[in-house]
Design an enzyme around this catalytic site. Structure first.
Site, PDB file in Angstrom:
ATOM      1  N   ASP A   1     -20.525 -15.692  12.828  1.00  0.00           N
ATOM      2  CA  ASP A   1     -19.955 -16.457  13.944  1.00  0.00           C
ATOM      3  C   ASP A   1     -19.956 -17.944  13.575  1.00  0.00           C
ATOM      4  OD1 ASP A   1     -19.117 -17.364  16.409  1.00  0.00           O
ATOM      5  OD2 ASP A   1     -20.940 -16.860  17.480  1.00  0.00           O
TER       6      ASP A   1
ATOM      7  N   HIS B   1     -25.764 -17.142  16.761  1.00  0.00           N
ATOM      8  CA  HIS B   1     -26.376 -18.293  17.460  1.00  0.00           C
ATOM      9  C   HIS B   1     -27.851 -18.464  17.102  1.00  0.00           C
ATOM     10  CE1 HIS B   1     -23.044 -17.799  20.785  1.00  0.00           C
ATOM     11  NE2 HIS B   1     -22.567 -18.045  19.585  1.00  0.00           N
TER      12      HIS B   1
ATOM     13  N   GLU C   1     -15.575 -24.654  19.553  1.00  0.00           N
ATOM     14  CA  GLU C   1     -15.432 -23.430  20.360  1.00  0.00           C
ATOM     15  C   GLU C   1     -16.722 -23.118  21.101  1.00  0.00           C
ATOM     16  OE1 GLU C   1     -15.807 -18.978  21.022  1.00  0.00           O
ATOM     17  OE2 GLU C   1     -17.045 -20.315  19.851  1.00  0.00           O
ATOM     18  N   GLU C   2     -17.836 -23.287  20.407  1.00  0.00           N
ATOM     19  CA  GLU C   2     -19.136 -22.845  20.918  1.00  0.00           C
ATOM     20  C   GLU C   2     -19.595 -23.617  22.156  1.00  0.00           C
ATOM     21  OE1 GLU C   2     -20.450 -20.242  19.961  1.00  0.00           O
ATOM     22  OE2 GLU C   2     -20.267 -19.912  17.800  1.00  0.00           O
TER      23      GLU C   2
ATOM     24  N   HIS D   1     -12.531 -20.221  14.950  1.00  0.00           N
ATOM     25  CA  HIS D   1     -13.320 -21.435  15.173  1.00  0.00           C
ATOM     26  C   HIS D   1     -14.214 -21.724  13.980  1.00  0.00           C
ATOM     27  CE1 HIS D   1     -17.444 -19.984  16.346  1.00  0.00           C
ATOM     28  NE2 HIS D   1     -16.831 -18.948  16.887  1.00  0.00           N
TER      29      HIS D   1
ATOM     30  N   ASP E   1     -12.721 -14.037  15.193  1.00  0.00           N
ATOM     31  CA  ASP E   1     -14.058 -14.541  15.530  1.00  0.00           C
ATOM     32  C   ASP E   1     -15.051 -13.385  15.410  1.00  0.00           C
ATOM     33  OD1 ASP E   1     -16.294 -15.802  16.499  1.00  0.00           O
ATOM     34  OD2 ASP E   1     -15.491 -16.243  18.499  1.00  0.00           O
TER      35      ASP E   1
HETATM   36  N1  BES Z   1     -18.122 -15.318  18.777  1.00  0.00           N
HETATM   37  C1  BES Z   1     -18.569 -15.627  20.104  1.00  0.00           C
HETATM   38  C2  BES Z   1     -17.983 -14.701  21.140  1.00  0.00           C
HETATM   39  C3  BES Z   1     -18.496 -13.304  21.151  1.00  0.00           C
HETATM   40  C4  BES Z   1     -19.847 -13.047  21.020  1.00  0.00           C
HETATM   41  C5  BES Z   1     -17.623 -12.290  21.361  1.00  0.00           C
HETATM   42  C6  BES Z   1     -20.294 -11.734  21.057  1.00  0.00           C
HETATM   43  C7  BES Z   1     -18.043 -10.997  21.401  1.00  0.00           C
HETATM   44  C8  BES Z   1     -19.405 -10.725  21.252  1.00  0.00           C
HETATM   45  C9  BES Z   1     -18.207 -17.041  20.462  1.00  0.00           C
HETATM   46  O1  BES Z   1     -18.386 -17.920  19.395  1.00  0.00           O
HETATM   47  C10 BES Z   1     -19.083 -17.504  21.594  1.00  0.00           C
HETATM   48  O2  BES Z   1     -20.243 -17.698  21.381  1.00  0.00           O
HETATM   49  N2  BES Z   1     -18.501 -17.648  22.801  1.00  0.00           N
HETATM   50  C11 BES Z   1     -19.196 -18.099  23.983  1.00  0.00           C
HETATM   51  C12 BES Z   1     -18.258 -18.342  25.124  1.00  0.00           C
HETATM   52  C13 BES Z   1     -17.344 -19.532  25.025  1.00  0.00           C
HETATM   53  C14 BES Z   1     -16.585 -19.731  26.315  1.00  0.00           C
HETATM   54  C15 BES Z   1     -18.052 -20.765  24.609  1.00  0.00           C
HETATM   55  C16 BES Z   1     -20.151 -17.026  24.513  1.00  0.00           C
HETATM   56  O3  BES Z   1     -19.977 -15.843  24.195  1.00  0.00           O
HETATM   57  O4  BES Z   1     -21.020 -17.384  25.287  1.00  0.00           O
HETATM   58 ZN    ZN Z   2     -20.508 -18.114  19.081  1.00  0.00          ZN
END
Ligand code: BES
Ligand code: ZN
Length: 426
Positions: free
Chosen positions: A256, A394, A290-291, A239, A318
């Site tokens: 990220d 984030h 994605e976020e 992403h 990612d």
């Molecule tokens: N890179 C993250 C996912 C992540 C974070 C995986 C920490 C493992 C450890 C991704 O960009 C993200 O923030 N995903 C969201 C969920 C998605 C359904 C939007 C999250 O983790 O809340």
């Molecule tokens: Zn993220």
């Protein structure tokens, strides 16, 4: 109440087409700040619109979206955000209907309560959301083999850490790469232009922007046409967007997920530099949005399923540059394809000196989940054991400097991804 929006609202269509054409009338990338001009141009009234910051390319706040969310999470939120909008559920998942304007407050609540952001899937249609209530179709079983030693070894020699570092650095210079922000559109255009440059002179490679009707950031897809079985497709994606909660928030997103895009970019660079021609088609993707609920990858993967594209396997990158654990690479074991995960472990052992382990994400935490949901074999090699991963994501602190200023860890993922494409697309 009449709400006023900046003149900006009127030009997202132009911004989107600016990416696909070579025209650079509004060239954010060259540092031309057009925002003052736009502000000066005054305000126009948009009924139902929300007041927005000048960084934002707004949606119509009255547009409807649907989310699928864990029933437990939704129950635990226990506030006004969701209650009245339930439109379907099963034992574990609930579907809610919301206005676009409700998405950011809900994401913020999820972040506060569960440290997930947002931790739910966002859908542009009710039909798409309701599909999340049924079990995903299992990916077709297939055999994996490792027998391209010479080719892989030659290409691994070309993988270059500095090249990976340079991309993380370049992408994390944008204030953010939020899916609705001016800079998030500019960064998408930069990826498109850069991939065009990398593939110049190869008539078997095309780069296309994939527009999403509900928001301005475009996904980017680079296709290397297979020489023998072009209908079989191997996907490597990451992403491109970043977030710290909105268009106006600094979100360098170095880990990220500039680090994932940088790995994808490095594989493309090595393909071009080596003159490698795959037997099957390779598709490299930079997913938008994605976020905010895996939106870009969901639209693309659902489209591939609908068109019956013969996806042989998908690799999601990612967060690759923060070494939080003893082992080098962790394969996410949930919402992924077990046979392909085992194959990737063998690739690491065969072609690199790195060690690997498995870990669970616990939910559909990244774009691999969109491919799994649509019946494709997806895997997700990750930077650390869950819970030992980068604590700065984030936030404004997700920078390259915080990771030692180099792509030491990402480099390993670039090697794995090169081995993956050569052993898959043969
Ligand atoms: N890179 C993250 C996912 C992540 C974070 C995986 C920490 C493992 C450890 C991704 O960009 C993200 O923030 N995903 C969201 C969920 C998605 C359904 C939007 C999250 O983790 O809340
Ligand atoms: Zn993220």
């Amino acid at each position: 109440m009449r709400r006023f929006l900046p003149f900006f609202f009127a030009i997202p269509v132009f911004l989107i087409t600016a990416q696909s054409t070579a025209s650079s009338l509004l060239d954010f990338d060259q540092g031309v700040d057009v925002r003052p001009v736009i502000r000066q141009a005054g305000e126009i009234a948009v009924p139902g619109g929300d007041a927005v910051s000048p960084e934002t390319i707004p949606a119509n706040a009255d547009d409807t979206v649907w989310i699928s969310i864990s029933r437990n999470d939704a129950g635990a939120l226990g506030d006004e955000l969701l209650k009245r909008a339930l439109v379907g559920q099963n034992d574990s998942i609930s579907i809610y209907e919301l206005k676009v304007s409700g998405l950011d407050p809900l994401a913020a609540a999820m972040q506060r309560r569960f440290h997930m952001s947002p931790g739910f899937f966002t859908h542009d249609s009710l039909a798409s959301a309701l599909e999340d209530l049924s079990q995903p179709p299992p990916a077709a079983a297939r055999a994996f083999s490792i027998d391209q030693g010479e080719k892989v070894a030659a290409m691994l020699k070309l993988v270059n850490e500095d090249a990976v570092t340079a991309i993380i650095s370049r992408l994390s210079e944008y204030k953010n790469r939020y899916y609705r922000s001016v800079t998030g559109v500019a960064s998408s255009k930069w990826i498109y232009d850069h991939w065009k440059e990398l593939s110049a002179g190869r008539s078997d490679i095309t780069v296309t922007a994939f527009p999403h009707s509900a928001y301005p950031q475009e996904s980017v897809i680079l296709t290397v046409r297979g020489t023998i079985e072009p209908d079989k497709v191997v996907v490597v994606g990451a992403h491109q967007d970043s977030t710290a909660g909105g268009s106006d928030k600094p979100a360098p997103g170095a880990d990220d997920n500039a680090s994932g895009i940088a790995v994808v970019n490095e594989v493309i660079r090595v393909v071009a530099a080596s003159g490698y021609k795959p037997a099957q088609t390779l598709k490299f993707m930079a997913f938008a949005a994605e976020e905010v609920g895996l939106r870009g990858s969901q639209e693309i993967a659902a489209g591939f399923k609908k068109e019956g594209v013969a996806v042989q396997g998908m690799l999601n990158l990612d967060m690759t540059n923060y070494k939080g654990s003893a082992e080098d690479i962790f394969f996410i074991s949930d919402n992924t394809n077990a046979p392909q995960n085992a194959f990737l472990g063998k690739l690491v052992s065969t072609y690199t000196g790195y060690n690997w382990a498995a870990t669970r994400c616990g939910y559909g935490c990244s774009d691999h989940a969109s491919w799994t949901k649509n019946g494709f074999a997806a895997s997700f090699p990750f930077e650390a054991k869950m819970g030992e991963d980068n604590p700065n994501i984030h936030t404004a602190k997700d920078t390259l400097a915080q990771m030692g200023g180099r792509a030491t860890h990402s480099f390993k993922f670039a090697k794995l991804a090169v081995a993956y494409i050569v052993e898959m697309a043969k």
